[in-house]
Design a protein around this motif. Sequence first.
Motif, PDB file in Angstrom:
ATOM      1  N   ILE A   4       0.825  -1.208   0.000  1.00  0.00           N
ATOM      2  CA  ILE A   4       0.000   0.000   0.000  1.00  0.00           C
ATOM      3  C   ILE A   4       0.857   1.255   0.000  1.00  0.00           C
ATOM      4  CG2 ILE A   4      -1.702   1.332   1.319  1.00  0.00           C
ATOM      5  CD1 ILE A   4      -2.807  -1.394   2.278  1.00  0.00           C
ATOM      6  N   ALA A   5       1.859   1.308   0.867  1.00  0.00           N
ATOM      7  CA  ALA A   5       2.684   2.513   0.969  1.00  0.00           C
ATOM      8  C   ALA A   5       3.395   2.811  -0.345  1.00  0.00           C
ATOM      9  CB  ALA A   5       3.700   2.364   2.097  1.00  0.00           C
ATOM     10  N   ARG A   6       3.823   1.772  -1.046  1.00  0.00           N
ATOM     11  CA  ARG A   6       4.518   1.976  -2.325  1.00  0.00           C
ATOM     12  C   ARG A   6       3.547   2.462  -3.400  1.00  0.00           C
ATOM     13  NH1 ARG A   6       9.257  -1.903  -4.445  1.00  0.00           N
ATOM     14  NH2 ARG A   6       9.701  -0.944  -6.449  1.00  0.00           N
ATOM     15  N   ILE A   7       2.341   1.914  -3.422  1.00  0.00           N
ATOM     16  CA  ILE A   7       1.347   2.374  -4.389  1.00  0.00           C
ATOM     17  C   ILE A   7       1.013   3.841  -4.145  1.00  0.00           C
ATOM     18  CG2 ILE A   7      -1.046   2.116  -5.145  1.00  0.00           C
ATOM     19  CD1 ILE A   7      -0.751  -0.898  -4.518  1.00  0.00           C
ATOM     20  N   VAL A   8       0.793   4.202  -2.882  1.00  0.00           N
ATOM     21  CA  VAL A   8       0.432   5.582  -2.540  1.00  0.00           C
ATOM     22  C   VAL A   8       1.541   6.540  -2.957  1.00  0.00           C
ATOM     23  CG1 VAL A   8      -0.001   7.181  -0.641  1.00  0.00           C
ATOM     24  CG2 VAL A   8      -1.169   4.960  -0.690  1.00  0.00           C
ATOM     25  N   SER A   9       2.765   6.248  -2.553  1.00  0.00           N
ATOM     26  CA  SER A   9       3.861   7.171  -2.845  1.00  0.00           C
ATOM     27  C   SER A   9       4.177   7.215  -4.341  1.00  0.00           C
ATOM     28  CB  SER A   9       5.106   6.798  -2.035  1.00  0.00           C
ATOM     29  OG  SER A   9       5.494   5.466  -2.265  1.00  0.00           O
ATOM     30  N   SER A  10       4.016   6.115  -5.042  1.00  0.00           N
ATOM     31  CA  SER A  10       4.250   6.114  -6.497  1.00  0.00           C
ATOM     32  C   SER A  10       3.201   6.934  -7.228  1.00  0.00           C
ATOM     33  CB  SER A  10       4.246   4.678  -7.029  1.00  0.00           C
ATOM     34  OG  SER A  10       5.327   3.937  -6.514  1.00  0.00           O
ATOM     35  N   MET A  11       1.956   6.824  -6.800  1.00  0.00           N
ATOM     36  CA  MET A  11       0.886   7.598  -7.414  1.00  0.00           C
ATOM     37  C   MET A  11       1.097   9.092  -7.158  1.00  0.00           C
ATOM     38  SD  MET A  11      -1.824   7.139  -9.331  1.00  0.00           S
ATOM     39  CE  MET A  11      -2.325   5.430  -9.084  1.00  0.00           C
ATOM     40  N   GLN A  12       1.474   9.436  -5.941  1.00  0.00           N
ATOM     41  CA  GLN A  12       1.700  10.846  -5.611  1.00  0.00           C
ATOM     42  C   GLN A  12       2.899  11.406  -6.356  1.00  0.00           C
ATOM     43  OE1 GLN A  12       1.923  10.302  -1.350  1.00  0.00           O
ATOM     44  NE2 GLN A  12      -0.213  10.934  -1.053  1.00  0.00           N
ATOM     45  N   ALA A  13       3.969  10.625  -6.472  1.00  0.00           N
ATOM     46  CA  ALA A  13       5.161  11.074  -7.196  1.00  0.00           C
ATOM     47  C   ALA A  13       4.857  11.276  -8.676  1.00  0.00           C
ATOM     48  CB  ALA A  13       6.298  10.072  -7.017  1.00  0.00           C
ATOM     49  N   THR A  14       4.031  10.401  -9.242  1.00  0.00           N
ATOM     50  CA  THR A  14       3.660  10.539 -10.650  1.00  0.00           C
ATOM     51  C   THR A  14       2.844  11.807 -10.875  1.00  0.00           C
ATOM     52  OG1 THR A  14       3.656   8.134 -10.898  1.00  0.00           O
ATOM     53  CG2 THR A  14       2.488   9.409 -12.576  1.00  0.00           C
ATOM     54  N   ALA A  15       1.896  12.063  -9.963  1.00  0.00           N
ATOM     55  CA  ALA A  15       1.094  13.283 -10.073  1.00  0.00           C
ATOM     56  C   ALA A  15       1.983  14.519  -9.999  1.00  0.00           C
ATOM     57  CB  ALA A  15       0.044  13.311  -8.967  1.00  0.00           C
ATOM     58  N   SER A  16       2.939  14.506  -9.084  1.00  0.00           N
ATOM     59  CA  SER A  16       3.848  15.640  -8.947  1.00  0.00           C
ATOM     60  C   SER A  16       4.681  15.830 -10.215  1.00  0.00           C
ATOM     61  CB  SER A  16       4.759  15.416  -7.737  1.00  0.00           C
ATOM     62  OG  SER A  16       5.674  16.470  -7.590  1.00  0.00           O
ATOM     63  N   PHE A  17       5.172  14.736 -10.777  1.00  0.00           N
ATOM     64  CA  PHE A  17       5.980  14.791 -11.995  1.00  0.00           C
ATOM     65  C   PHE A  17       5.198  15.404 -13.156  1.00  0.00           C
ATOM     66  CE2 PHE A  17       7.419  12.821 -15.968  1.00  0.00           C
ATOM     67  CZ  PHE A  17       8.765  13.162 -15.964  1.00  0.00           C
ATOM     68  N   LEU A  18       3.899  15.074 -13.239  1.00  0.00           N
ATOM     69  CA  LEU A  18       3.071  15.576 -14.328  1.00  0.00           C
ATOM     70  C   LEU A  18       2.404  16.921 -13.982  1.00  0.00           C
ATOM     71  CD1 LEU A  18       3.499  12.643 -15.332  1.00  0.00           C
ATOM     72  CD2 LEU A  18       1.153  12.715 -16.188  1.00  0.00           C
ATOM     73  N   LYS A  19       2.756  17.457 -12.790  1.00  0.00           N
ATOM     74  CA  LYS A  19       2.220  18.737 -12.333  1.00  0.00           C
ATOM     75  C   LYS A  19       0.684  18.701 -12.192  1.00  0.00           C
ATOM     76  CE  LYS A  19       6.039  21.622 -13.900  1.00  0.00           C
ATOM     77  NZ  LYS A  19       6.979  20.489 -14.011  1.00  0.00           N
ATOM     78  N   LEU A  20       0.191  17.547 -11.727  1.00  0.00           N
ATOM     79  CA  LEU A  20      -1.212  17.403 -11.371  1.00  0.00           C
ATOM     80  C   LEU A  20      -1.362  17.604  -9.864  1.00  0.00           C
ATOM     81  CD1 LEU A  20      -1.943  14.156 -13.419  1.00  0.00           C
ATOM     82  CD2 LEU A  20      -2.720  16.464 -13.999  1.00  0.00           C
ATOM     83  N   LYS A  21      -2.583  17.853  -9.419  1.00  0.00           N
ATOM     84  CA  LYS A  21      -2.818  17.978  -7.985  1.00  0.00           C
ATOM     85  C   LYS A  21      -2.502  16.648  -7.318  1.00  0.00           C
ATOM     86  CE  LYS A  21      -6.282  19.123  -4.499  1.00  0.00           C
ATOM     87  NZ  LYS A  21      -7.691  19.511  -4.237  1.00  0.00           N
ATOM     88  N   VAL A  22      -1.660  16.689  -6.299  1.00  0.00           N
ATOM     89  CA  VAL A  22      -1.237  15.458  -5.632  1.00  0.00           C
ATOM     90  C   VAL A  22      -2.359  14.967  -4.713  1.00  0.00           C
ATOM     91  CG1 VAL A  22       0.439  14.417  -4.063  1.00  0.00           C
ATOM     92  CG2 VAL A  22       1.193  16.108  -5.759  1.00  0.00           C
TER      93      VAL A  22
END
Length: 225
Positions: free
Chosen positions: A19-37
């Motif tokens: 779970i922790a890896r999925i959450v942090s990976s999703m948030q990092a991807t959003a940040s990379f694409l400049k989407l709302k985290v």
Amino acid sequence: MTSPQLIIFDWDGTLMDSIARIVSSMQATASFLKLKVPSDNAVKDIIGLSLEPAIEQLFGTLPAAQHQLFLERYRDEYIELNTTPTPLFRDALVTIEKLRTEQHYLAVATGKARRGLDRVWAELEIADLFHGSRCADETKGKPDPEMLYQLMSELDFSPQQTLMVGDSVHDMRMAKAAGVKAIGVTFGVHNEPLLRQAGADHVIRQLHQLPDLIKGLLCRKEISY
């Protein structure tokens, strides 16, 4: 000896502590694409869904090029860039082995893509512990019951001989739609009230409780012999 049952497990949050890896990976991807985290809880709520509907739930409908970039970046984040450990839960392997010795059939129904599940199974060397599996890119995703229908048909079990074990409301809703017994676990993404509201027949707090629960259900004839 108990009568063989088909026990279908969710993967992330039920057998694997990812779970922790999925959450942090999703948030990092959003940040990379400049989407709302998204918040931790928002991401946890989509765990169990296949990736494309999960993206839409979190970010709405993205332009085609941005959507494709999201898919590619998320896979890079989860597989290569994110170093958060993803072990099996501590009692997962012993529970699986005990259920096998009791002659039950075991399968996995997961929101992962086939490539992702096969990669994890190869790394852990546990593919031979399961009699079947269905992934989100092979059929309709949760909470549609098609994964369960296909596994029951392939392994020749009826809904009355089948149990679904999962940590999310998506797992419970899929089980109820397929007419199979739904068992929730509370150490994943959703708590007991949410699991029961979504249709859980029983809830356990540790995986090692599962074999005794199944024996009890057989004795009370809540699942078929």
